[in-house]
Design a protein around this motif. Structure first.
Motif, PDB file in Angstrom:
ATOM      1  N   UNK A  23      25.344  57.393 -36.603  1.00  8.58           N
ATOM      2  CA  UNK A  23      25.413  57.484 -38.061  1.00  8.58           C
ATOM      3  C   UNK A  23      25.124  56.132 -38.703  1.00  8.58           C
ATOM      4  N   UNK A  24      25.701  55.078 -38.167  1.00  6.99           N
ATOM      5  CA  UNK A  24      25.467  53.726 -38.713  1.00  6.99           C
ATOM      6  C   UNK A  24      24.015  53.297 -38.513  1.00  6.99           C
ATOM      7  N   UNK A  25      23.435  53.666 -37.372  1.00 11.97           N
ATOM      8  CA  UNK A  25      22.027  53.324 -37.117  1.00 11.97           C
ATOM      9  C   UNK A  25      21.119  54.003 -38.144  1.00 11.97           C
ATOM     10  N   UNK A  26      21.403  55.263 -38.483  1.00 14.18           N
ATOM     11  CA  UNK A  26      20.588  55.966 -39.472  1.00 14.18           C
ATOM     12  C   UNK A  26      20.783  55.388 -40.866  1.00 14.18           C
ATOM     13  N   UNK A  27      21.994  54.952 -41.178  1.00 15.03           N
ATOM     14  CA  UNK A  27      22.255  54.360 -42.493  1.00 15.03           C
ATOM     15  C   UNK A  27      21.438  53.089 -42.714  1.00 15.03           C
ATOM     16  N   UNK A  28      21.074  52.405 -41.655  1.00 17.29           N
ATOM     17  CA  UNK A  28      20.317  51.148 -41.758  1.00 17.29           C
ATOM     18  C   UNK A  28      18.849  51.377 -42.097  1.00 17.29           C
ATOM     19  N   UNK A  29      18.353  52.599 -41.906  1.00  9.37           N
ATOM     20  CA  UNK A  29      16.941  52.871 -42.131  1.00  9.37           C
ATOM     21  C   UNK A  29      16.693  53.084 -43.626  1.00  9.37           C
ATOM     22  N   UNK A  30      15.901  52.224 -44.265  1.00  3.29           N
ATOM     23  CA  UNK A  30      15.759  52.270 -45.725  1.00  3.29           C
ATOM     24  C   UNK A  30      15.053  53.502 -46.258  1.00  3.29           C
ATOM     25  N   UNK A  31      14.322  54.209 -45.428  1.00  9.31           N
ATOM     26  CA  UNK A  31      13.535  55.351 -45.878  1.00  9.31           C
ATOM     27  C   UNK A  31      14.219  56.691 -45.631  1.00  9.31           C
ATOM     28  N   UNK A  32      15.428  56.691 -45.098  1.00  8.33           N
ATOM     29  CA  UNK A  32      16.111  57.941 -44.766  1.00  8.33           C
ATOM     30  C   UNK A  32      17.011  58.371 -45.919  1.00  8.33           C
ATOM     31  N   UNK A  33      17.030  59.657 -46.210  1.00 10.55           N
ATOM     32  CA  UNK A  33      17.933  60.220 -47.224  1.00 10.55           C
ATOM     33  C   UNK A  33      19.139  60.779 -46.485  1.00 10.55           C
ATOM     34  N   UNK A  34      20.307  60.279 -46.807  1.00 11.38           N
ATOM     35  CA  UNK A  34      21.526  60.609 -46.073  1.00 11.38           C
ATOM     36  C   UNK A  34      22.198  61.883 -46.570  1.00 11.38           C
ATOM     37  N   UNK A  35      22.854  62.562 -45.648  1.00 10.45           N
ATOM     38  CA  UNK A  35      23.715  63.717 -45.904  1.00 10.45           C
ATOM     39  C   UNK A  35      23.025  64.789 -46.749  1.00 10.45           C
ATOM     40  N   UNK A  36      21.982  65.383 -46.203  1.00  7.08           N
ATOM     41  CA  UNK A  36      21.169  66.379 -46.910  1.00  7.08           C
ATOM     42  C   UNK A  36      21.482  67.814 -46.507  1.00  7.08           C
ATOM     43  N   UNK A  37      22.613  68.047 -45.870  1.00  9.96           N
ATOM     44  CA  UNK A  37      22.985  69.380 -45.412  1.00  9.96           C
ATOM     45  C   UNK A  37      23.062  70.409 -46.522  1.00  9.96           C
ATOM     46  N   UNK A  38      23.540  70.015 -47.697  1.00  7.27           N
ATOM     47  CA  UNK A  38      23.643  70.961 -48.820  1.00  7.27           C
ATOM     48  C   UNK A  38      22.272  71.317 -49.373  1.00  7.27           C
ATOM     49  N   UNK A  39      21.332  70.391 -49.279  1.00  7.38           N
ATOM     50  CA  UNK A  39      19.967  70.643 -49.768  1.00  7.38           C
ATOM     51  C   UNK A  39      19.178  71.532 -48.806  1.00  7.38           C
TER      52      UNK A  39
ATOM     53  N   UNK B  50      20.593  73.900 -46.171  1.00  4.73           N
ATOM     54  CA  UNK B  50      21.659  74.545 -45.391  1.00  4.73           C
ATOM     55  C   UNK B  50      21.154  75.364 -44.204  1.00  4.73           C
ATOM     56  N   UNK B  51      20.022  76.035 -44.343  1.00  2.00           N
ATOM     57  CA  UNK B  51      19.499  76.836 -43.238  1.00  2.00           C
ATOM     58  C   UNK B  51      19.064  75.969 -42.056  1.00  2.00           C
ATOM     59  N   UNK B  52      18.442  74.838 -42.366  1.00  2.90           N
ATOM     60  CA  UNK B  52      18.017  73.927 -41.311  1.00  2.90           C
ATOM     61  C   UNK B  52      19.224  73.301 -40.619  1.00  2.90           C
ATOM     62  N   UNK B  53      20.241  72.952 -41.402  1.00  2.00           N
ATOM     63  CA  UNK B  53      21.470  72.406 -40.828  1.00  2.00           C
ATOM     64  C   UNK B  53      22.134  73.429 -39.912  1.00  2.00           C
ATOM     65  N   UNK B  54      22.204  74.664 -40.373  1.00  2.00           N
ATOM     66  CA  UNK B  54      22.823  75.728 -39.575  1.00  2.00           C
ATOM     67  C   UNK B  54      22.063  75.928 -38.255  1.00  2.00           C
ATOM     68  N   UNK B  55      20.738  75.881 -38.314  1.00  2.00           N
ATOM     69  CA  UNK B  55      19.911  76.069 -37.117  1.00  2.00           C
ATOM     70  C   UNK B  55      20.177  74.965 -36.097  1.00  2.00           C
ATOM     71  N   UNK B  56      20.180  73.724 -36.528  1.00  2.00           N
ATOM     72  CA  UNK B  56      20.352  72.625 -35.572  1.00  2.00           C
ATOM     73  C   UNK B  56      21.793  72.550 -35.069  1.00  2.00           C
ATOM     74  N   UNK B  57      22.757  72.891 -35.905  1.00  2.00           N
ATOM     75  CA  UNK B  57      24.147  72.915 -35.437  1.00  2.00           C
ATOM     76  C   UNK B  57      24.354  74.024 -34.408  1.00  2.00           C
TER      77      UNK B  57
END
Length: 193
Positions: free
Chosen positions: A128-144, A146-153
């Motif tokens: 999680x900390x490694x991803x937070x360091x990446x300037x081009x990543x949008x964090x915590x997009x599960x609500x945007x 939800x179907x993709x999050x459900x699939x990978x989980x």
């Protein structure tokens, strides 16, 4: 570098390390030499079917240090999920950011994908900390997404924090060399080709 049996012993040793194996939720059987050979066969078949794009990460000495994969490629939605693991001796050296930059260049400019998802187990604070360091990543997009999050989980059987990278990328520079996303001046080298 594409997966090959010549890397199997080194990859097995790296993934068998408890810090890596436990973070990935893999069994000893899966990280054994036989398990690694089975993975290489599986990933090769998946690439032939265009479902995944996976590469062995090599350091400046051309030694394997980990794996980075674009998986669950959805050609209709132009999306995929990104997964990375790096061998414990190579943690904290900047290889994660370099490898992600290279694989994202492939995802967006070679494969013409539009969104790459990056999930990390909620308990994996290092990822999680490694991803937070990446300037081009949008964090915590599960609500945007939800179907993709459900699939990978469902496929990982873990609760995840779900991040994304969308094209066009902000704060992301195109590869500076013909065969790599990394400048020649870099003190690091990660080869994925």
């Amino acid at each position: 570098m594409p997966h090959h049996v010549k890397y199997a012993e080194q990859m097995s040793a790296l993934s068998s390390n408890p810090q890596v194996r436990d973070a990935l939720g893999l069994s000893e059987k899966m990280t054994s030499l036989n398990g690694t050979l089975n993975f290489i066969t599986f990933i090769t078949e998946e690439e032939e079917k265009k479902r995944q794009y996976s590469r062995v990460m090599l350091d400046e000495n051309k030694d394997p240090i980990g794996v980075i994969t674009l998986k669950d490629v959805d050609w209709n939605k132009r999306t995929c999920h990104m997964g990375t693991w790096i061998g414990y001796p190579f943690w904290g050296r900047g290889y994660n950011a370099l490898a992600k930059k290279e694989i994202l260049a492939i995802a967006f400019f070679k494969l013409d994908l539009k969104i790459v998802f990056a999930g990390a187990k909620k308990t994996n604070t290092r990822s999680l900390k490694a991803q937070e360091k990446l300037p081009y990543i949008s964090l915590d997009k599960g609500k945007e997404f939800p179907n993709d999050l459900e699939q990978i989980e469902a496929s990982s059987k873990k609760t995840l924090v779900f991040d994304s990278v969308k094209f066009p990328l902000k704060k992301f520079k195109l590869p500076q060399e013909k065969n790599s996303a990394f400048p020649k001046k870099s003190s690091f080298f990660v080869s994925l080709r």
